[in-house]
Design a protein around this motif. Sequence first.
Motif, PDB file in Angstrom:
ATOM      1  N   HIS A   1       4.585  -2.233  -2.840  1.00  0.00           N
ATOM      2  CA  HIS A   1       4.075  -3.599  -2.748  1.00  0.00           C
ATOM      3  C   HIS A   1       2.606  -3.554  -2.353  1.00  0.00           C
ATOM      4  O   HIS A   1       2.126  -2.577  -1.802  1.00  0.00           O
ATOM      5  N   MET A   2       1.914  -4.656  -2.584  1.00  0.00           N
ATOM      6  CA  MET A   2       0.553  -4.812  -2.107  1.00  0.00           C
ATOM      7  C   MET A   2       0.586  -5.884  -1.019  1.00  0.00           C
ATOM      8  O   MET A   2       1.066  -7.002  -1.247  1.00  0.00           O
ATOM      9  N   HIS A   3       0.111  -5.536   0.171  1.00  0.00           N
ATOM     10  CA  HIS A   3       0.112  -6.458   1.307  1.00  0.00           C
ATOM     11  C   HIS A   3      -1.309  -6.818   1.703  1.00  0.00           C
ATOM     12  O   HIS A   3      -2.203  -5.984   1.628  1.00  0.00           O
ATOM     13  N   ARG A   4      -1.495  -8.049   2.149  1.00  0.00           N
ATOM     14  CA  ARG A   4      -2.779  -8.479   2.700  1.00  0.00           C
ATOM     15  C   ARG A   4      -2.520  -9.312   3.947  1.00  0.00           C
ATOM     16  O   ARG A   4      -1.524 -10.046   4.038  1.00  0.00           O
ATOM     17  N   GLU A   5      -3.424  -9.178   4.911  1.00  0.00           N
ATOM     18  CA  GLU A   5      -3.309  -9.966   6.136  1.00  0.00           C
ATOM     19  C   GLU A   5      -3.747 -11.396   5.854  1.00  0.00           C
ATOM     20  O   GLU A   5      -4.730 -11.633   5.161  1.00  0.00           O
ATOM     21  N   HIS A   6      -2.997 -12.353   6.415  1.00  0.00           N
ATOM     22  CA  HIS A   6      -3.318 -13.766   6.192  1.00  0.00           C
ATOM     23  C   HIS A   6      -2.753 -14.601   7.333  1.00  0.00           C
ATOM     24  O   HIS A   6      -1.539 -14.622   7.535  1.00  0.00           O
ATOM     25  N   ALA A   7      -3.613 -15.233   8.090  1.00  0.00           N
ATOM     26  CA  ALA A   7      -3.211 -16.196   9.136  1.00  0.00           C
ATOM     27  C   ALA A   7      -2.157 -15.626  10.090  1.00  0.00           C
ATOM     28  O   ALA A   7      -1.191 -16.296  10.429  1.00  0.00           O
ATOM     29  N   GLY A   8      -2.333 -14.371  10.512  1.00  0.00           N
ATOM     30  CA  GLY A   8      -1.443 -13.786  11.501  1.00  0.00           C
ATOM     31  C   GLY A   8      -0.169 -13.177  10.957  1.00  0.00           C
ATOM     32  O   GLY A   8       0.715 -12.803  11.721  1.00  0.00           O
ATOM     33  N   HIS A   9      -0.036 -13.094   9.631  1.00  0.00           N
ATOM     34  CA  HIS A   9       1.128 -12.449   9.029  1.00  0.00           C
ATOM     35  C   HIS A   9       0.657 -11.669   7.805  1.00  0.00           C
ATOM     36  O   HIS A   9      -0.517 -11.668   7.472  1.00  0.00           O
ATOM     37  N   TRP A  10       1.583 -10.992   7.148  1.00  0.00           N
ATOM     38  CA  TRP A  10       1.260 -10.222   5.942  1.00  0.00           C
ATOM     39  C   TRP A  10       1.857 -10.906   4.731  1.00  0.00           C
ATOM     40  O   TRP A  10       3.003 -11.339   4.747  1.00  0.00           O
TER      41      TRP A  10
ATOM     42  N   GLY B  52      -9.299  10.804 -12.205  1.00  0.00           N
ATOM     43  CA  GLY B  52     -10.327  10.633 -11.194  1.00  0.00           C
ATOM     44  C   GLY B  52     -10.195   9.360 -10.379  1.00  0.00           C
ATOM     45  O   GLY B  52     -10.985   9.123  -9.469  1.00  0.00           O
ATOM     46  N   HIS B  53      -9.212   8.519 -10.689  1.00  0.00           N
ATOM     47  CA  HIS B  53      -8.998   7.279  -9.936  1.00  0.00           C
ATOM     48  C   HIS B  53      -7.672   7.363  -9.194  1.00  0.00           C
ATOM     49  O   HIS B  53      -6.693   7.891  -9.720  1.00  0.00           O
ATOM     50  N   GLU B  54      -7.659   6.820  -7.983  1.00  0.00           N
ATOM     51  CA  GLU B  54      -6.450   6.866  -7.165  1.00  0.00           C
ATOM     52  C   GLU B  54      -5.341   6.043  -7.815  1.00  0.00           C
ATOM     53  O   GLU B  54      -5.562   4.939  -8.293  1.00  0.00           O
ATOM     54  N   SER B  55      -4.133   6.610  -7.853  1.00  0.00           N
ATOM     55  CA  SER B  55      -2.977   5.891  -8.385  1.00  0.00           C
ATOM     56  C   SER B  55      -2.156   5.347  -7.222  1.00  0.00           C
ATOM     57  O   SER B  55      -2.051   5.979  -6.177  1.00  0.00           O
ATOM     58  N   VAL B  56      -1.585   4.150  -7.424  1.00  0.00           N
ATOM     59  CA  VAL B  56      -0.801   3.482  -6.400  1.00  0.00           C
ATOM     60  C   VAL B  56       0.471   2.952  -7.040  1.00  0.00           C
ATOM     61  O   VAL B  56       0.408   2.169  -7.996  1.00  0.00           O
ATOM     62  N   LEU B  57       1.630   3.388  -6.532  1.00  0.00           N
ATOM     63  CA  LEU B  57       2.894   2.853  -7.015  1.00  0.00           C
ATOM     64  C   LEU B  57       2.951   1.364  -6.711  1.00  0.00           C
ATOM     65  O   LEU B  57       2.694   0.934  -5.589  1.00  0.00           O
ATOM     66  N   HIS B  58       3.267   0.557  -7.730  1.00  0.00           N
ATOM     67  CA  HIS B  58       3.297  -0.898  -7.582  1.00  0.00           C
ATOM     68  C   HIS B  58       4.499  -1.437  -8.346  1.00  0.00           C
ATOM     69  O   HIS B  58       4.439  -1.622  -9.561  1.00  0.00           O
ATOM     70  N   GLY B  59       5.592  -1.632  -7.635  1.00  0.00           N
ATOM     71  CA  GLY B  59       6.822  -2.105  -8.276  1.00  0.00           C
ATOM     72  C   GLY B  59       7.338  -1.080  -9.261  1.00  0.00           C
ATOM     73  O   GLY B  59       7.574   0.063  -8.907  1.00  0.00           O
ATOM     74  N   ASP B  60       7.435  -1.472 -10.544  1.00  0.00           N
ATOM     75  CA  ASP B  60       7.995  -0.597 -11.565  1.00  0.00           C
ATOM     76  C   ASP B  60       6.928   0.137 -12.383  1.00  0.00           C
ATOM     77  O   ASP B  60       7.215   0.695 -13.441  1.00  0.00           O
ATOM     78  N   HIS B  61       5.678   0.135 -11.906  1.00  0.00           N
ATOM     79  CA  HIS B  61       4.604   0.787 -12.640  1.00  0.00           C
ATOM     80  C   HIS B  61       3.589   1.382 -11.664  1.00  0.00           C
ATOM     81  O   HIS B  61       3.756   1.276 -10.456  1.00  0.00           O
ATOM     82  N   VAL B  62       2.545   1.962 -12.208  1.00  0.00           N
ATOM     83  CA  VAL B  62       1.478   2.547 -11.398  1.00  0.00           C
ATOM     84  C   VAL B  62       0.191   1.795 -11.684  1.00  0.00           C
ATOM     85  O   VAL B  62      -0.161   1.565 -12.845  1.00  0.00           O
ATOM     86  N   ASP B  63      -0.496   1.388 -10.629  1.00  0.00           N
ATOM     87  CA  ASP B  63      -1.834   0.820 -10.751  1.00  0.00           C
ATOM     88  C   ASP B  63      -2.834   1.925 -10.477  1.00  0.00           C
ATOM     89  O   ASP B  63      -2.554   2.862  -9.731  1.00  0.00           O
ATOM     90  N   TYR B  64      -4.011   1.787 -11.064  1.00  0.00           N
ATOM     91  CA  TYR B  64      -5.104   2.714 -10.813  1.00  0.00           C
ATOM     92  C   TYR B  64      -6.254   1.936 -10.191  1.00  0.00           C
ATOM     93  O   TYR B  64      -6.623   0.864 -10.687  1.00  0.00           O
ATOM     94  N   LEU B  65      -6.801   2.445  -9.086  1.00  0.00           N
ATOM     95  CA  LEU B  65      -7.900   1.798  -8.384  1.00  0.00           C
ATOM     96  C   LEU B  65      -9.208   2.191  -9.053  1.00  0.00           C
ATOM     97  O   LEU B  65      -9.533   3.377  -9.149  1.00  0.00           O
TER      98      LEU B  65
END
Length: 98
Positions: A37-46, A69-82
């Motif tokens: 998952h991708m989490h972000r802080e918002h108003a005292g919670h994630w 050369g780009h970092e890979s991040v598991l995201h649900g059922d696929h991979v994202d690349y930064l």
Amino acid sequence: MTTLHLEHPTHEHTHGEGCGHPAVPHGDHVDYAHDGHMHREHAGHWDECEPAEHQAHEEHTHQHGQDCGHESVLHGDHVDYLHDGHRHAAHDGHWDDH
């Protein structure tokens, strides 16, 4: 691009520098990749930070993959690349911009 506001109510881990999860700059905040998952802080919670709509990165010609050369991040059922402050995901022959 609109982002859904989905609170992650049972998220007790505090993300930050050195927390062990990849930090992903995303506009005016930082997302953290955690357990697919991708989490972000918002108003005292994630929040779950997910795009609400499909947004193709039409001019992205670089092919991501192992050793690109780009970092890979598991995201649900696929991979994202930064890449340049964006998360790219393969979709129907093009790259989506998360």
